[in-house]
Design a protein around this motif. Structure first.
Motif, PDB file in Angstrom:
ATOM      1  N   LEU A 325     -45.164  10.883  29.407  1.00  0.00           N
ATOM      2  CA  LEU A 325     -43.714  10.736  29.524  1.00  0.00           C
ATOM      3  C   LEU A 325     -43.314   9.260  29.551  1.00  0.00           C
ATOM      4  CD1 LEU A 325     -42.775  13.513  32.105  1.00  0.00           C
ATOM      5  CD2 LEU A 325     -42.528  13.560  29.620  1.00  0.00           C
ATOM      6  N   ALA A 326     -44.144   8.423  30.189  1.00  0.00           N
ATOM      7  CA  ALA A 326     -43.845   6.995  30.209  1.00  0.00           C
ATOM      8  C   ALA A 326     -43.894   6.409  28.805  1.00  0.00           C
ATOM      9  CB  ALA A 326     -44.828   6.263  31.123  1.00  0.00           C
ATOM     10  N   TRP A 327     -44.896   6.847  28.017  1.00  0.00           N
ATOM     11  CA  TRP A 327     -44.970   6.392  26.619  1.00  0.00           C
ATOM     12  C   TRP A 327     -43.752   6.860  25.833  1.00  0.00           C
ATOM     13  CZ3 TRP A 327     -47.436   2.620  24.564  1.00  0.00           C
ATOM     14  CH2 TRP A 327     -48.697   2.236  25.014  1.00  0.00           C
ATOM     15  N   LEU A 328     -43.344   8.122  26.044  1.00  0.00           N
ATOM     16  CA  LEU A 328     -42.156   8.632  25.356  1.00  0.00           C
ATOM     17  C   LEU A 328     -40.904   7.854  25.768  1.00  0.00           C
ATOM     18  CD1 LEU A 328     -42.491  12.537  25.373  1.00  0.00           C
ATOM     19  CD2 LEU A 328     -42.733  10.966  23.433  1.00  0.00           C
ATOM     20  N   GLY A 329     -40.802   7.567  27.065  1.00  0.00           N
ATOM     21  CA  GLY A 329     -39.657   6.791  27.535  1.00  0.00           C
ATOM     22  C   GLY A 329     -39.624   5.398  26.931  1.00  0.00           C
ATOM     23  N   LEU A 330     -40.805   4.766  26.805  1.00  0.00           N
ATOM     24  CA  LEU A 330     -40.872   3.439  26.202  1.00  0.00           C
ATOM     25  C   LEU A 330     -40.508   3.496  24.727  1.00  0.00           C
ATOM     26  CD1 LEU A 330     -41.604   0.450  26.576  1.00  0.00           C
ATOM     27  CD2 LEU A 330     -43.972   1.055  25.972  1.00  0.00           C
ATOM     28  N   ALA A 331     -41.002   4.525  24.031  1.00  0.00           N
ATOM     29  CA  ALA A 331     -40.672   4.671  22.612  1.00  0.00           C
ATOM     30  C   ALA A 331     -39.168   4.909  22.427  1.00  0.00           C
ATOM     31  CB  ALA A 331     -41.472   5.822  22.005  1.00  0.00           C
ATOM     32  N   GLY A 332     -38.602   5.764  23.282  1.00  0.00           N
ATOM     33  CA  GLY A 332     -37.163   6.021  23.188  1.00  0.00           C
ATOM     34  C   GLY A 332     -36.344   4.772  23.492  1.00  0.00           C
ATOM     35  N   PHE A 338     -32.102  -0.359  18.740  1.00  0.00           N
ATOM     36  CA  PHE A 338     -31.550  -0.465  17.385  1.00  0.00           C
ATOM     37  C   PHE A 338     -30.376   0.489  17.159  1.00  0.00           C
ATOM     38  CE2 PHE A 338     -35.989  -1.710  17.277  1.00  0.00           C
ATOM     39  CZ  PHE A 338     -35.933  -2.936  16.632  1.00  0.00           C
ATOM     40  N   ARG A 339     -29.948   1.150  18.215  1.00  0.00           N
ATOM     41  CA  ARG A 339     -28.842   2.090  18.099  1.00  0.00           C
ATOM     42  C   ARG A 339     -27.566   1.487  18.683  1.00  0.00           C
ATOM     43  NH1 ARG A 339     -29.298   7.287  17.208  1.00  0.00           N
ATOM     44  NH2 ARG A 339     -27.719   7.765  18.782  1.00  0.00           N
ATOM     45  N   PRO A 340     -26.385   1.993  18.267  1.00  0.00           N
ATOM     46  CA  PRO A 340     -25.128   1.464  18.800  1.00  0.00           C
ATOM     47  C   PRO A 340     -25.074   1.579  20.315  1.00  0.00           C
ATOM     48  CG  PRO A 340     -24.722   2.847  16.886  1.00  0.00           C
ATOM     49  CD  PRO A 340     -26.166   3.024  17.221  1.00  0.00           C
ATOM     50  N   ALA A 341     -24.715   0.480  20.981  1.00  0.00           N
ATOM     51  CA  ALA A 341     -24.664   0.457  22.439  1.00  0.00           C
ATOM     52  C   ALA A 341     -23.346  -0.070  22.976  1.00  0.00           C
ATOM     53  CB  ALA A 341     -25.810  -0.387  22.990  1.00  0.00           C
ATOM     54  N   LEU A 342     -22.709  -0.970  22.227  1.00  0.00           N
ATOM     55  CA  LEU A 342     -21.482  -1.603  22.699  1.00  0.00           C
ATOM     56  C   LEU A 342     -20.465  -1.669  21.577  1.00  0.00           C
ATOM     57  CD1 LEU A 342     -23.099  -4.667  24.528  1.00  0.00           C
ATOM     58  CD2 LEU A 342     -22.198  -2.624  25.645  1.00  0.00           C
ATOM     59  N   THR A 357     -13.047  -5.695  15.210  1.00  0.00           N
ATOM     60  CA  THR A 357     -13.883  -4.891  16.107  1.00  0.00           C
ATOM     61  C   THR A 357     -15.209  -4.633  15.413  1.00  0.00           C
ATOM     62  OG1 THR A 357     -12.990  -2.818  15.252  1.00  0.00           O
ATOM     63  CG2 THR A 357     -11.911  -3.771  17.190  1.00  0.00           C
ATOM     64  N   TRP A 358     -16.251  -4.529  16.188  1.00  0.00           N
ATOM     65  CA  TRP A 358     -17.572  -4.248  15.610  1.00  0.00           C
ATOM     66  C   TRP A 358     -18.455  -3.610  16.673  1.00  0.00           C
ATOM     67  CZ3 TRP A 358     -15.787  -8.938  17.115  1.00  0.00           C
ATOM     68  CH2 TRP A 358     -16.569  -9.699  17.993  1.00  0.00           C
ATOM     69  N   VAL A 359     -19.608  -3.156  16.243  1.00  0.00           N
ATOM     70  CA  VAL A 359     -20.542  -2.447  17.123  1.00  0.00           C
ATOM     71  C   VAL A 359     -21.781  -3.306  17.333  1.00  0.00           C
ATOM     72  CG1 VAL A 359     -22.051  -0.439  17.351  1.00  0.00           C
ATOM     73  CG2 VAL A 359     -19.723  -0.152  16.490  1.00  0.00           C
ATOM     74  N   MET A 360     -22.206  -3.395  18.585  1.00  0.00           N
ATOM     75  CA  MET A 360     -23.444  -4.088  18.938  1.00  0.00           C
ATOM     76  C   MET A 360     -24.529  -3.068  19.257  1.00  0.00           C
ATOM     77  SD  MET A 360     -22.183  -7.202  21.394  1.00  0.00           S
ATOM     78  CE  MET A 360     -21.323  -8.626  20.740  1.00  0.00           C
ATOM     79  N   VAL A 361     -25.750  -3.370  18.855  1.00  0.00           N
ATOM     80  CA  VAL A 361     -26.865  -2.460  19.115  1.00  0.00           C
ATOM     81  C   VAL A 361     -27.465  -2.747  20.482  1.00  0.00           C
ATOM     82  CG1 VAL A 361     -27.362  -2.159  16.672  1.00  0.00           C
ATOM     83  CG2 VAL A 361     -28.498  -3.998  17.947  1.00  0.00           C
ATOM     84  N   GLY A 362     -28.395  -1.897  20.898  1.00  0.00           N
ATOM     85  CA  GLY A 362     -28.997  -2.027  22.220  1.00  0.00           C
ATOM     86  C   GLY A 362     -29.680  -3.347  22.466  1.00  0.00           C
ATOM     87  N   ALA A 363     -30.239  -3.958  21.415  1.00  0.00           N
ATOM     88  CA  ALA A 363     -30.908  -5.247  21.574  1.00  0.00           C
ATOM     89  C   ALA A 363     -29.934  -6.354  21.937  1.00  0.00           C
ATOM     90  CB  ALA A 363     -31.652  -5.612  20.288  1.00  0.00           C
ATOM     91  N   GLU A 364     -28.647  -6.107  21.755  1.00  0.00           N
ATOM     92  CA  GLU A 364     -27.624  -7.085  22.108  1.00  0.00           C
ATOM     93  C   GLU A 364     -27.014  -6.793  23.478  1.00  0.00           C
ATOM     94  OE1 GLU A 364     -25.423  -8.315  18.125  1.00  0.00           O
ATOM     95  OE2 GLU A 364     -25.740  -6.140  18.207  1.00  0.00           O
ATOM     96  N   TRP A 448     -30.643   6.540  24.728  1.00  0.00           N
ATOM     97  CA  TRP A 448     -30.808   5.715  25.930  1.00  0.00           C
ATOM     98  C   TRP A 448     -30.875   6.604  27.167  1.00  0.00           C
ATOM     99  CZ3 TRP A 448     -28.899   4.638  30.676  1.00  0.00           C
ATOM    100  CH2 TRP A 448     -29.198   3.383  31.232  1.00  0.00           C
ATOM    101  N   ILE A 449     -29.960   7.559  27.259  1.00  0.00           N
ATOM    102  CA  ILE A 449     -29.926   8.452  28.423  1.00  0.00           C
ATOM    103  C   ILE A 449     -31.208   9.271  28.502  1.00  0.00           C
ATOM    104  CG2 ILE A 449     -28.743  10.413  29.465  1.00  0.00           C
ATOM    105  CD1 ILE A 449     -26.146   9.335  28.225  1.00  0.00           C
ATOM    106  N   GLY A 450     -31.645   9.812  27.371  1.00  0.00           N
ATOM    107  CA  GLY A 450     -32.876  10.606  27.363  1.00  0.00           C
ATOM    108  C   GLY A 450     -34.087   9.788  27.765  1.00  0.00           C
ATOM    109  N   SER A 451     -34.146   8.554  27.327  1.00  0.00           N
ATOM    110  CA  SER A 451     -35.269   7.686  27.690  1.00  0.00           C
ATOM    111  C   SER A 451     -35.275   7.395  29.181  1.00  0.00           C
ATOM    112  CB  SER A 451     -35.196   6.378  26.899  1.00  0.00           C
ATOM    113  OG  SER A 451     -35.262   6.616  25.511  1.00  0.00           O
ATOM    114  N   ALA A 452     -34.083   7.163  29.744  1.00  0.00           N
ATOM    115  CA  ALA A 452     -33.990   6.920  31.183  1.00  0.00           C
ATOM    116  C   ALA A 452     -34.458   8.143  31.970  1.00  0.00           C
ATOM    117  CB  ALA A 452     -32.559   6.552  31.562  1.00  0.00           C
TER     118      ALA A 452
END
Length: 482
Positions: A325-332, A338-342, A357-364, A448-452
């Motif tokens: 599960l930890a590996w799955l959480g890290l992969a998620g 790389f997914r829209p976050a903001l 207006t624009w969308v920022m990904v999770g890495a941002e 993000w929620i699923g990984s958490a």
């Protein structure tokens, strides 16, 4: 409390206070004299303080120690305490890069570099715990620095990537120099080796500074108070850092570097208490959340490897599921980067006006990296426990991961950069005024929620496996007493 823990805490406090004082005072005087002269004068003063304090027996030590070891210690000191600060200062202007970015790239980001040098060059362990804790501390430091003000000037690798990369290179020089000093200190008296290292830095800096002296004699006199305080701060850092690395190793000592942004943030409390303050730009809840994550990661690095080795985990299936599960959480969490976050919006009123207006990904986003680091810390906790590492190691990683997850809701709308290449500079430079606005809103990301959730489940299973192992270990003892 025994003498040794008191000594360790004292060395850590000395190193943190010295680093914080050096950063603050350097920022005050850096524009008033050449870089080589400033670093030369203050490093020489620091060397004089360190050598004076540790002078007892230094003459006999210099005569009895092999020249090769003396040269290595002196060159290591010159690299760590003169070359690295000089390189950093050469990349700084008054506000370019911003103070928050410079602090990030010369403290928190030097932490994982020190961990890497410790693992590769000095063969220190546990590597998993060191890297995972450092990653969490760096993510927390970035989150809190991004909330020092809003809109934030914290935009790493956006406006000044070349300068920031050079600062990372200076971090490698610092870590390698520290490793050289430590290798010699492990064979000789650390106090005297530290004096040789400081002396090497001071002598070399003084020679180079002479060529930059020019007409700056009056400036040195005018700034004498600041320069003396800066020299004392550097001496405090050198003394604390060399003592700490000798006692704890380079990997664990990197926790000092990782914690500095959080410690410096507490200065606003002193300002409020003393009454020397203006408007506070801090976003207090987010800053506190980021600081907690930063300190939790730094503490896990400090604790790494502490205590005696424990038996490897025996609750096989449950521990395997926790690791899976930890590996799955890290992969998620990696996918979420790389997914829209903001959702970001900028609006300017100067000239013809501007709106976008624009969308920022999770890495941002801060939350994206904090989740990734939390998943990595949880995975490290599972692995270190299964390998029989001391309980303190995996427990500290587990706690740090859970602290990060608990803090992430307060950082969910924190972006790690406000500057980009296509919004007009005139708009970005006036963010936060009546001429331009910048705002960010969090987007709901099921990945993000699923990984958490996976990380939390992994933590629950890890704790369950611990309880099972302890019950199994206690059962034979109960049968023997019966």
């Amino acid at each position: 409390m025994s003498a040794k823990p008191i000594k360790l805490v004292g060395a850590a406090v000395l190193a943190v206070a010295g680093a914080a004082g050096s950063f603050t005072l350097t920022t005050v005087v850096m524009d008033q004299m050449p870089d080589a002269l400033l670093i030369g004068v203050t490093t020489l003063l620091a060397a004089l303080v360190v050598v004076t304090i540790r002078a007892a027996g230094l003459g006999r030590f210099l005569q009895a120690t092999p020249p090769r070891d003396l040269i290595i210690a002196a060159l290591g000191g010159a690299a760590a305490f003169w070359v690295a600060p000089l390189v950093v200062l050469s990349q700084r202007a008054s506000d370019a890069p911003s103070g928050s970015e410079v602090l990030f790239f010369t403290t928190a980001m030097w932490g994982p570099i020190a961990v890497a040098v410790a693992v590769v060059v000095l063969q220190e362990r546990p590597a998993w715990a060191g890297f995972a804790g450092a990653a969490l501390a760096v993510a927390g430091a970035a989150a809190l620095l991004a909330n020092w003000e809003r809109p934030s000037s914290f935009s790493p690798f956006a406006k000044f990537p070349e300068q920031e990369i050079v600062m990372l290179g200076a971090g490698a020089v610092f870590a390698l120099g520290s490793a050289a000093i430590l290798m010699v200190a492990r064979k000789h008296d650390n106090r005297l080796v530290a004096a040789v290292a400081a002396g090497g830095a001071g002598l070399l800096s003084a020679v180079v500074a002479v060529f930059s002296l020019g007409d700056y004699g009056q400036t040195i006199v005018r700034l004498s108070t600041e320069l003396i305080l800066l020299g004392v701060s550097q001496a405090a850092f050198i003394g604390g850092w060399t003592s700490l690395t000798h006692e704890r190793g380079l990997l664990r000592s990197s926790s000092v570097l990782l914690s500095i942004p959080a410690v410096m943030t507490t200065l606003f409390v002193v300002e409020r208490v003393t009454g020397i303050f203006g408007p506070i730009p801090f976003q207090i809840p987010a800053v506190v959340a980021g600081a907690l994550v930063c300190l939790a990661g730094a503490v896990s690095v400090w604790i790494a490897g502490t205590g005696t080795a424990a038996p490897a985990a025996t609750s096989g299936r449950l521990a395997e599921v926790a690791g899976f599960l930890a590996w799955l959480g890290l992969a998620g969490a990696a996918v979420a980067l790389f997914r829209p976050a903001l959702s970001a919006a900028a609006q300017g009123v100067l000239g013809d006006g501007f709106s976008a207006t624009w969308v920022m990904v999770g890495a941002e986003s801060a939350a994206g990296w904090i989740l990734f680091a939390a998943a990595l810390a949880l995975l490290a906790a599972v692995r270190t426990r299964r390998m029989g590492s001391p309980s303190a190691t995996w427990v500290s990683l587990l706690v740090a991961a859970l602290v990060a997850l608990a803090a992430s809701p307060m950082l969910i709308d924190t972006t790690l950069h406000t500057w980009n290449q296509w919004v007009p500079a005139a708009v970005q430079q006036t963010y936060g005024t009546e001429y331009a606005r910048f705002s960010v809103e969090a987007l709901v990301d099921p990945v993000w929620i699923g990984s958490a959730v996976l990380v939390v489940l992994s933590a629950v299973l890890l704790l369950s496996s611990v309880l099972i192992d302890r019950r199994r270990a206690a059962r034979p003892e109960l049968e023997e007493t019966q």
